[in-house]
Design an enzyme around this catalytic site. Sequence first.
Site, PDB file in Angstrom:
ATOM      1  N   GLN A  95      70.332  67.205  27.572  1.00 25.08           N
ATOM      2  CA  GLN A  95      71.415  68.145  27.858  1.00 25.08           C
ATOM      3  C   GLN A  95      72.534  68.038  26.821  1.00 25.08           C
ATOM      4  O   GLN A  95      73.067  66.972  26.577  1.00 25.08           O
ATOM      5  CB  GLN A  95      71.964  67.876  29.274  1.00 25.08           C
ATOM      6  CG  GLN A  95      73.024  68.865  29.730  1.00 25.08           C
ATOM      7  CD  GLN A  95      72.482  70.283  29.839  1.00 25.08           C
ATOM      8  OE1 GLN A  95      71.419  70.510  30.409  1.00 25.08           O
ATOM      9  NE2 GLN A  95      73.192  71.248  29.251  1.00 25.08           N
TER      10      GLN A  95
ATOM     11  N   LYS B 209      70.600  75.054  37.506  1.00 15.90           N
ATOM     12  CA  LYS B 209      69.219  75.036  37.038  1.00 15.90           C
ATOM     13  C   LYS B 209      68.348  74.275  38.035  1.00 15.90           C
ATOM     14  O   LYS B 209      67.238  74.707  38.360  1.00 15.90           O
ATOM     15  CB  LYS B 209      69.185  74.367  35.653  1.00 15.90           C
ATOM     16  CG  LYS B 209      67.954  74.611  34.859  1.00 15.90           C
ATOM     17  CD  LYS B 209      68.204  74.590  33.340  1.00 15.90           C
ATOM     18  CE  LYS B 209      68.939  73.368  32.824  1.00 15.90           C
ATOM     19  NZ  LYS B 209      69.189  73.444  31.371  1.00 15.90           N
TER      20      LYS B 209
ATOM     21  N   ASP C 126      62.863  72.894  25.158  1.00 15.02           N
ATOM     22  CA  ASP C 126      63.934  73.620  24.467  1.00 15.02           C
ATOM     23  C   ASP C 126      63.520  74.077  23.061  1.00 15.02           C
ATOM     24  O   ASP C 126      64.307  74.723  22.368  1.00 15.02           O
ATOM     25  CB  ASP C 126      65.198  72.752  24.366  1.00 15.02           C
ATOM     26  CG  ASP C 126      66.129  72.944  25.568  1.00 15.02           C
ATOM     27  OD1 ASP C 126      65.994  73.974  26.264  1.00 15.02           O
ATOM     28  OD2 ASP C 126      66.985  72.077  25.800  1.00 15.02           O
TER      29      ASP C 126
END
Lengths: 283, 283
Positions: B95, B51, B118
Site C-alpha cells: 500500500q 477495498k 498492481d
Amino acid sequence: MTNLDGRAVARQLNQMTKLKADALRQQGIIPSLAIIMVGTNPASLVYTRNKERLATELGIQVEMKTLPATATEPEVAAAIEDCNQDPQIDGIILQSPLPNGLPEDQLSQLILPAKDVDGLHATNLGKLVQHQAGDYPIAATPQGIMGLLASYDLAVTGKRVVIIGRSRLVGLPLAALMQNAGATVTVAHRQTQDLTTLTRQADILVVATGQPELVTVPMVKDGAIVIDVGINRVAGQLVGDVDYESVAPLASWITPVPGGVGPMTVASVLSQTVQLAQRRGAR
Amino acid sequence: MTNLDGRAVARQLNQMTKLKADALRQQGIIPSLAIIMVGTNPASLVYTRNKERLATELGIQVEMKTLPATATEPEVAAAIEDCNQDPQIDGIILQSPLPNGLPEDQLSQLILPAKDVDGLHATNLGKLVQHQAGDYPIAATPQGIMGLLASYDLAVTGKRVVIIGRSRLVGLPLAALMQNAGATVTVAHRQTQDLTTLTRQADILVVATGQPELVTVPMVKDGAIVIDVGINRVAGQLVGDVDYESVAPLASWITPVPGGVGPMTVASVLSQTVQLAQRRGAR
C-alpha cells in the site's frame, strides 16, 4: 544543416570499448559475445561478419552459433540455454530475422536478462520504462541514438520527440530513453492518423519503419533534428527511411544513411558487451 | 456531454468477479489478496477498508499485514517474501505511500510477478509494453480506464491520446495499453513545454497528476473524451485534476470525481485478484 557523423562518434566509442576490453583481459576476463544465427539470411551474414571483425579488433571474442534453417524451436531454445549457462559468455544475440515459423519474440525472452545485450527481455525493457537506476542492458540502436545526440551536445529535455515505428528493438526502448531524458514523446505507427501534422511538430524526428524514403519535406519542421534508422537497399543503393536529399536542407541536424545510426548501433552493442563482462562476477 | 459512470460499470464488473470467485470456492480455492500496509496513513486506511469491505462482499479474502511506521526495509521485504511464499495468497499490494525513507519503488520489485496485482514489477510492465500475449497482471487504474471506455463502445484505435503524468501505477502502463490498442499516445510531464497546445490535440485526454483542477477549458479540444484520474481533497471536498464544472460542457464524455475512475480501479484490482487465483495451479 549538418550531418550527425555516426562513423566518427562510433570510432570514439570503439576506442573506449577497446581500452575497457584490454583492462578486462589483464584481469583474465575475455569479453565474449555469442551470436545465434539460424539459417543463412545473406543480409544477416554480412552484418554479422562486420560485427565480428570489429569486435575482434576491439578485443571482444565472438562465438558464432550457427543452426540450420530447419532448426526447431526447442533446438534454438537449447542453443540459447547453452549460452545462458556458459560463464565465459557475456552477451547473447539471437540474430534477426529467424526463418519462417520460429517465434522470434518468445525465443528472445529465453535469454538471461543479465546477458540480454539487445535489451529485448521484458524485464530489461520494463526497468527502462520505469526509469530504474542500476545496471541492465538497453537496446543498442536507441543507446546509439542518445549517444550520437549527446556527443553533439544536442539537448533532449523539454523537446517534442516523434518516433515513427514501435518495434521492440528501436521504437519502444527509444521512447523510454527519450522520455526518461525529459522529452515529450509520441510514438507513431500504422494506425496513426494524419501523420504529417504530428511529425511537423517534432523538434526531434526519429524514423524506424523500414519504408524507403517515407519521410519527405512536408513532414519535417524547419530546423528539426532528423534521425534516420532505416537502411533499405533500393536499386542496388542503400537509402534510409528519410528522403535525405530533399529533407537535409530543412533539418538543423540529420543522420546520413549509411554512416549515421548504423555505426552507432554496432558500437553500442560492443560497448555494452564489455559492460556486461565487467559485471561478470556479479552474475 | 455525458458522464462516464464508473460506479455503474464497476458494479457490473464486480458482479462478474463475484461469479468467478464463487466458482473458485466450489473448487476449494478462496481468492485471496494480501495488503501490506506500513504505518497508518489515514487516507490509505479509509481506502483499504473500503477495498476490504467490497472484496469480502465479492468472496475475496483480504489479509491485512500491518507493520509499524518504524518498520525497516528488511522487515518490509520479509513481509513481502512471506506473501510470495504463501500458496494461499494470490495477489499482493504494497500500500502506497510508505513512510518516509522506505524505497517504495525497489520494494515493489520484490513482489513475485505472478502475484503482482498492481502490475508494478518491471517484468509485467515490460511484457505489456512489448504487447506480449498471455496472462500477466496489469495495473488496475489503466485497466479500469480501458474497461470504462470499452463499456461505452468508445474506440481508441487511431485516436490521439495525451496522458498527463508518467507514474508507474497509471501513466506508464496506460500509455502502453492505449498504444497496444492502436492509439497514438503522447505522455506529458513536468518537463513538457507548451502543454496547452499538446492537450488541445487530444481526442482522449487523461489526467493523472494529483494537481487539483489543473486542466481548464483552454486545454481541452471541443468534443474530447476527458478521463480524470485525480482525487484531491480541497477545502473538505473531493475534486479531480480537471476543473469539471467548466470542462464538462466541452467534452463529449467525461469521468466525474468521485464516481468515475475510482470505482473502476477498485473493481479492476479485485477482478484481477480472481484472475490470479484462477491461475493458482500454474504458479
